[in-house]
Design a protein around this motif. Structure first.
Motif, short mmCIF file in Angstrom:
data_model
loop_
_atom_site.label_atom_id
_atom_site.label_comp_id
_atom_site.label_asym_id
_atom_site.label_seq_id
_atom_site.Cartn_x
_atom_site.Cartn_y
_atom_site.Cartn_z
N MET A 42 35.37 55.79 42.06
CA MET A 42 36.49 55.25 41.52
C MET A 42 35.77 54.13 40.40
O MET A 42 35.01 53.38 40.90
N ARG A 43 36.54 53.89 39.20
CA ARG A 43 36.19 52.88 38.33
C ARG A 43 37.13 51.77 38.37
O ARG A 43 38.14 51.90 38.51
N ILE A 44 36.45 50.64 38.58
CA ILE A 44 36.95 49.33 38.72
C ILE A 44 36.75 48.41 37.65
O ILE A 44 35.56 47.89 37.38
N TYR A 45 37.55 48.47 36.52
CA TYR A 45 37.00 47.70 35.23
C TYR A 45 38.48 47.24 34.47
O TYR A 45 39.31 48.17 34.12
N ASP A 46 38.34 46.03 34.20
CA ASP A 46 39.28 45.38 33.11
C ASP A 46 38.67 44.70 32.20
O ASP A 46 37.97 43.72 32.29
N LEU B 257 37.32 31.92 37.19
CA LEU B 257 38.41 31.69 38.29
C LEU B 257 39.70 31.08 37.88
O LEU B 257 40.75 31.20 38.46
N SER B 258 39.79 30.58 36.65
CA SER B 258 41.02 30.54 35.87
C SER B 258 41.11 31.19 34.52
O SER B 258 39.96 31.40 33.83
N GLY B 259 42.20 31.70 33.92
CA GLY B 259 42.27 32.36 32.67
C GLY B 259 42.60 33.94 33.36
O GLY B 259 43.02 34.14 34.32
N PRO B 260 42.61 34.69 32.12
CA PRO B 260 43.07 36.15 32.34
C PRO B 260 42.28 36.97 33.29
O PRO B 260 42.92 37.87 33.81
N TRP B 261 41.18 36.63 33.81
CA TRP B 261 40.19 37.35 34.56
C TRP B 261 40.30 36.79 36.05
O TRP B 261 39.51 37.09 36.93
N ALA B 262 41.13 35.70 36.11
CA ALA B 262 41.17 35.13 37.56
C ALA B 262 41.36 36.06 38.89
O ALA B 262 40.33 35.63 39.77
N GLY B 263 42.14 36.74 38.83
CA GLY B 263 42.27 37.68 40.05
C GLY B 263 41.00 38.30 40.20
O GLY B 263 40.41 38.45 41.50
N PHE B 264 40.45 39.23 39.42
CA PHE B 264 39.16 39.80 39.43
C PHE B 264 37.76 38.81 39.82
O PHE B 264 36.94 39.30 40.66
N TYR C 254 32.89 39.74 37.10
CA TYR C 254 34.47 39.34 36.85
C TYR C 254 35.36 40.44 36.13
O TYR C 254 36.34 40.34 36.60
N LYS C 255 34.59 41.32 35.37
CA LYS C 255 35.43 42.35 34.87
C LYS C 255 35.46 43.60 35.65
O LYS C 255 36.20 44.53 35.45
N SER C 256 34.47 43.73 36.55
CA SER C 256 34.31 44.83 37.58
C SER C 256 33.81 44.56 38.76
O SER C 256 32.61 45.00 39.34
N PRO C 257 34.63 43.86 39.68
CA PRO C 257 34.34 43.52 40.99
C PRO C 257 34.30 44.80 41.99
O PRO C 257 34.85 45.60 42.02
#
Length: 363
Positions: free
Chosen positions: A47-51, A122-129, A92-95
């Motif tokens: 599985m690829r996990i990447y944003d 932890l804040s900003g567009p990648w906060a969730g990842f 942070y882009k690929s947890p």
């Protein structure tokens, strides 16, 4: 570690992914090194996990998509769990969304290789990842780091009981390959052609070449990607002094190293760069800027600082092209550096020494 079973996972890019990259290459090398310890190593998931865009919707969608994969692996391993789980390149882009919950359910040790901390994300567009990447790093019993830059934040933020071990980047070779003769006028460069840092390195290459008009040399470039047309435009002023080789397989890359007299890649924000190890193993002097990550794999030497710009790199290239003895000496030092620090034997020893107690303690 003869009887150990290792579940391996690379969330950013599986080792069998169709698109070549340094990340895929390192994942393959790690599986080779883990098998060299005597352990049985299986790819747990592809599985690829990447944003790469910072899209909260995409991050949420991938978190949901990971749930059935977690359930599948937990059920599959329930009756015959692996000795340990090893994940490569959590950030942070690929947890790593899969390893921690599977390991918690199975009560097996969880290990990360080349993870990085980025609490500013932890804040900003990648906060969730970024939050999940931090949690995954916190969950690791053992973290192998590959660069001094990563070590700094890992040391600062590590939880109690977590062990950190240095694992230098390495080639999956027991011995050095045959050396280049260093007797051509070819300079070799290799890098993916994409926007951002890679394109910035190509821009520096073009600026450097403009200062070397008087040199009887040729630049050969291996690589391809969405920015190829832009790279071709950068190199157009140099005419037939520059040749594009396209995407090369391992054998073709080896031939390109062998036919060159030096390797040139500035290394803008490279994590470390496997091409530097490959070039040095062939005995090529390397021209690169003195940057974090890059300096973790280059043989000690006088590498230009980024602030000194293309002028410093042009000066270094000019010296190397005009001094065969200097090329030979730096090439010899490069090979010795790789042999001592960046071959399979070193990686196998470090992995065995750190993983064996963890596996024994869990049995």
């Amino acid at each position: 570690m003869k009887d150990a079973r290792i579940a391996f996972f690379a969330p950013m890019k599986a080792p069998d992914h169709e698109t070549p990259s340094g990340d895929r290459e390192m994942a393959r090398n790690l599986m080779t090194a883990l098998r060299a310890t005597g352990a049985k190593v299986d790819l747990a998931s592809d599985m690829r996990i990447y944003d790469g865009a910072g899209d909260p919707w995409q991050q949420s969608a991938l978190m949901e998509a990971a749930k059935p994969e977690i359930a599948r692996l937990t059920e599959e391993f329930a009756q015959d769990a692996p000795s340990i789980w090893v994940s490569y390149h959590n950030y942070y882009k690929s947890p790593d969304l899969i390893g921690p919950p599977v390991c918690a359910a199975l009560n097996i040790p969880y290990v990360q290789i080349e993870t990085s901390r980025a609490r500013k994300r932890l804040s900003g567009p990648w906060a969730g990842f970024a939050r999940v990447a931090e949690e995954a790093c916190d969950a690791a019993d053992l973290v192998f780091y590959m660069t001094v830059h990563d070590q700094e934040t890992l040391e600062r933020d590590r939880p109690n009981g977590q062990k950190l071990v240095r694992l230098p980047p390495f080639l999956p070779l027991e011995d050095l390959p045959a050396s280049s003769s260093l007797d051509s006028s070819d300079i070799f460069a290799a890098g993916m052609m994409r926007a951002g840092d890679k394109l910035a390195s190509y821009e520096l290459i073009a600026e450097t070449l403009a200062l070397l008009d008087d040199q009887p040399m040729r630049l050969r470039i291996a690589g391809d990607g969405p920015m190829r047309r832009e790279v071709e435009k950068l190199m157009a002023p140099f005419g037939d002094k520059v040749r594009f080789l396209g995407r090369l397989d391992a054998e073709q890359m080896a031939r390109a190293y062998r036919n060159a007299s030096l390797f040139f890649w500035p290394g803008v924000n490279e994590a470390y760069g496997m091409v530097y190890l490959e070039a040095q193993a062939k005995g090529l002097p390397v021209v690169a800027q003195d940057r974090p990550g890059v300096r973790d794999v280059l043989a000690p030497g006088d590498h230009p600082a980024p602030k000194d710009g293309p002028q410093a790199m042009a000066k270094t290239i000019r010296s190397l092209l005009n001094d065969a003895a200097l090329r030979a000496e730096l090439g010899r030092l490069s090979r010795a550096h790789v042999a001592e620090n960046h071959l399979l034997a070193t990686a196998r020893s470090i992995l065995t020494g750190a993983l064996s107690p963890l596996i024994a303690g869990a049995s």
